[in-house]
Design an enzyme around this catalytic site. Structure first.
Site, mmCIF file in Angstrom:
data_model
loop_
_atom_site.group_PDB
_atom_site.id
_atom_site.type_symbol
_atom_site.label_atom_id
_atom_site.label_comp_id
_atom_site.label_asym_id
_atom_site.label_seq_id
_atom_site.Cartn_x
_atom_site.Cartn_y
_atom_site.Cartn_z
ATOM 1 N N ASN A 165 0.866 -1.174 0.000
ATOM 2 C CA ASN A 165 0.000 0.000 0.000
ATOM 3 C C ASN A 165 0.903 1.224 0.000
ATOM 4 O O ASN A 165 1.474 1.576 1.026
ATOM 5 C CB ASN A 165 -0.905 -0.014 1.243
ATOM 6 C CG ASN A 165 -1.758 1.245 1.340
ATOM 7 O OD1 ASN A 165 -1.807 2.044 0.399
ATOM 8 N ND2 ASN A 165 -2.421 1.428 2.469
ATOM 9 N N TRP A 166 1.024 1.817 -1.167
ATOM 10 C CA TRP A 166 1.926 2.975 -1.298
ATOM 11 C C TRP A 166 1.340 4.241 -0.674
ATOM 12 O O TRP A 166 2.033 5.244 -0.557
ATOM 13 C CB TRP A 166 2.227 3.237 -2.785
ATOM 14 C CG TRP A 166 3.148 2.225 -3.391
ATOM 15 C CD1 TRP A 166 3.975 1.355 -2.731
ATOM 16 C CD2 TRP A 166 3.354 1.981 -4.801
ATOM 17 N NE1 TRP A 166 4.680 0.590 -3.634
ATOM 18 C CE2 TRP A 166 4.320 0.958 -4.910
ATOM 19 C CE3 TRP A 166 2.820 2.530 -5.967
ATOM 20 C CZ2 TRP A 166 4.760 0.470 -6.141
ATOM 21 C CZ3 TRP A 166 3.254 2.058 -7.191
ATOM 22 C CH2 TRP A 166 4.214 1.032 -7.278
ATOM 23 N N LYS A 167 0.071 4.219 -0.334
ATOM 24 C CA LYS A 167 -0.600 5.411 0.207
ATOM 25 C C LYS A 167 -0.384 6.603 -0.739
ATOM 26 O O LYS A 167 -0.255 6.381 -1.945
ATOM 27 C CB LYS A 167 -0.126 5.694 1.641
ATOM 28 C CG LYS A 167 -0.255 4.424 2.512
ATOM 29 C CD LYS A 167 -0.080 4.642 3.980
ATOM 30 C CE LYS A 167 -0.249 3.320 4.711
ATOM 31 N NZ LYS A 167 -0.156 3.443 6.149
ATOM 32 N N HIS A 221 -9.519 1.131 4.867
ATOM 33 C CA HIS A 221 -8.240 1.339 5.539
ATOM 34 C C HIS A 221 -8.447 2.285 6.720
ATOM 35 O O HIS A 221 -9.279 3.200 6.644
ATOM 36 C CB HIS A 221 -7.226 1.923 4.554
ATOM 37 C CG HIS A 221 -5.835 1.926 5.112
ATOM 38 N ND1 HIS A 221 -5.415 2.894 5.984
ATOM 39 C CD2 HIS A 221 -4.816 1.055 4.975
ATOM 40 C CE1 HIS A 221 -4.160 2.618 6.349
ATOM 41 N NE2 HIS A 221 -3.772 1.512 5.749
ATOM 42 N N GLY A 249 2.942 -0.950 4.246
ATOM 43 C CA GLY A 249 2.974 0.465 3.888
ATOM 44 C C GLY A 249 4.388 0.916 3.579
ATOM 45 O O GLY A 249 4.931 0.646 2.506
ATOM 46 N N GLY A 250 5.011 1.577 4.543
ATOM 47 C CA GLY A 250 6.331 2.181 4.360
ATOM 48 C C GLY A 250 7.361 1.286 3.667
ATOM 49 O O GLY A 250 8.054 1.725 2.739
HETATM 50 P P1 13P Z 1 3.110 0.707 7.596
HETATM 51 O O1 13P Z 1 3.636 -0.600 7.041
HETATM 52 O O2 13P Z 1 3.822 1.905 7.064
HETATM 53 O O3 13P Z 1 3.009 0.658 9.077
HETATM 54 O O4 13P Z 1 1.602 0.850 7.047
HETATM 55 C C1 13P Z 1 0.739 -0.206 7.194
HETATM 56 C C2 13P Z 1 -0.486 0.072 6.421
HETATM 57 O O5 13P Z 1 -1.269 0.930 6.787
HETATM 58 C C3 13P Z 1 -0.720 -0.674 5.183
HETATM 59 O O6 13P Z 1 -2.004 -0.499 4.721
#
Ligand code: 13P
Length: 250
Positions: free
Chosen positions: A9-11, A94, A232-233
């Protein structure tokens, strides 16, 4: 036997150049035959993602969707649009959508139902806040979030979706839930689903998300009820994400 699935999830991150670089690195480094992989990109990059991943074993999807087919919903994206760009998956509910953009359990359930009708696999995100964990209502909150969707789409819907358990306190904080903490919730969620349908509960993929790193992935994925991760990160770094996929492939 459930297959492992690792999702990125690149956000709201990335540029066209970064997207190209990340995807080239993922394609070169990931053995997508050994575990399922899905990339959740910002909507504006979906065309780039489609071009890069088409023909590969890596799937992709949108990070959000509107439940309506079309209409006066400025700034929103429809399932038809996601499908036109080859999306097999869509993230729904999310915690950032729930807390920052006010998505209720009901709105989330609507979106899941719409995705299922459109033939796009929803990845339904649930999870408790730190305050909720500290007041001992983790199971209650997660079950409530699941139930809202189960009431709407039934067992038939749950046969076609993926759940991602993401404790809000572990997202972007570097504080991963311990494998035991995560397993406890995953087992409880599966037990809850088992009451609805034993076959579905056995089959459904439940992913863990929240500060997953290459170094912590293997231990998490070794847990009996954790079927992969939503990252995410670490999904913005080629080596990290490839490492997490490799851990899932084991
Ligand atoms: P992180 O891996 O950056 O904690 O984010 C998790 C997330 O929200 C994936 O959807």
């Amino acid at each position: 036997m459930r297959q492992a699935l690792v999702a990125a999830n690149w956000k709201m991150n990335g540029t066209k150049a970064q997207v190209a670089e990340l995807l080239a690195g993922f394609k070169a480094g990931i053995n997508a035959q050994a575990c399922q992989v899905a990339i959740f990109s910002p909507a504006v990059f979906l065309s780039d993602v489609q071009q890069a991943l088409q023909g590969s074993a890596i799937a992709w999807g949108g990070q959000n969707v509107h439940s309506a087919e079309s209409g006066a919903y400025t700034g929103e994206t429809s399932l038809g649009m996601l499908k036109e760009f080859g999306c097999q998956y869509v993230l729904v509910g999310h915690s950032e959508r729930r807390t920052l953009f006010g998505e209720s359990d009901e709105v989330v359930a609507e979106k899941v139902a719409a995705a299922l009708s459109a033939g796009v696999t929803p990845m339904l995100c649930i999870g408790e806040t730190l305050e909720e964990r500290e007041s001992g209502v983790t199971a209650e909150v997660c079950r409530r979030q699941l139930k809202a969707v189960l009431d709407k789409v039934g067992v038939a819907g749950f046969n076609k979706l993926v759940v991602a358990y993401e404790p809000v306190w572990a997202i972007g904080t570097g504080k991963t839930a311990s494998p035991e903490q995560a397993q406890e919730v995953h087992a409880d969620l599966r037990a809850f689903l088992q009451d609805a349908d034993a076959e579905m509960a056995k089959k459904i993929q439940i992913l863990y998300g929240g500060s997953v790193k290459a170094a912590s992935a293997a231990e998490l994925f070794a847990m009996p009820d954790i079927d992969g991760g939503l990252v995410g990160g670490a999904s913005l770094q080629i080596e990290e994400f490839v490492g997490i996929c490799n851990a899932a492939a084991q």
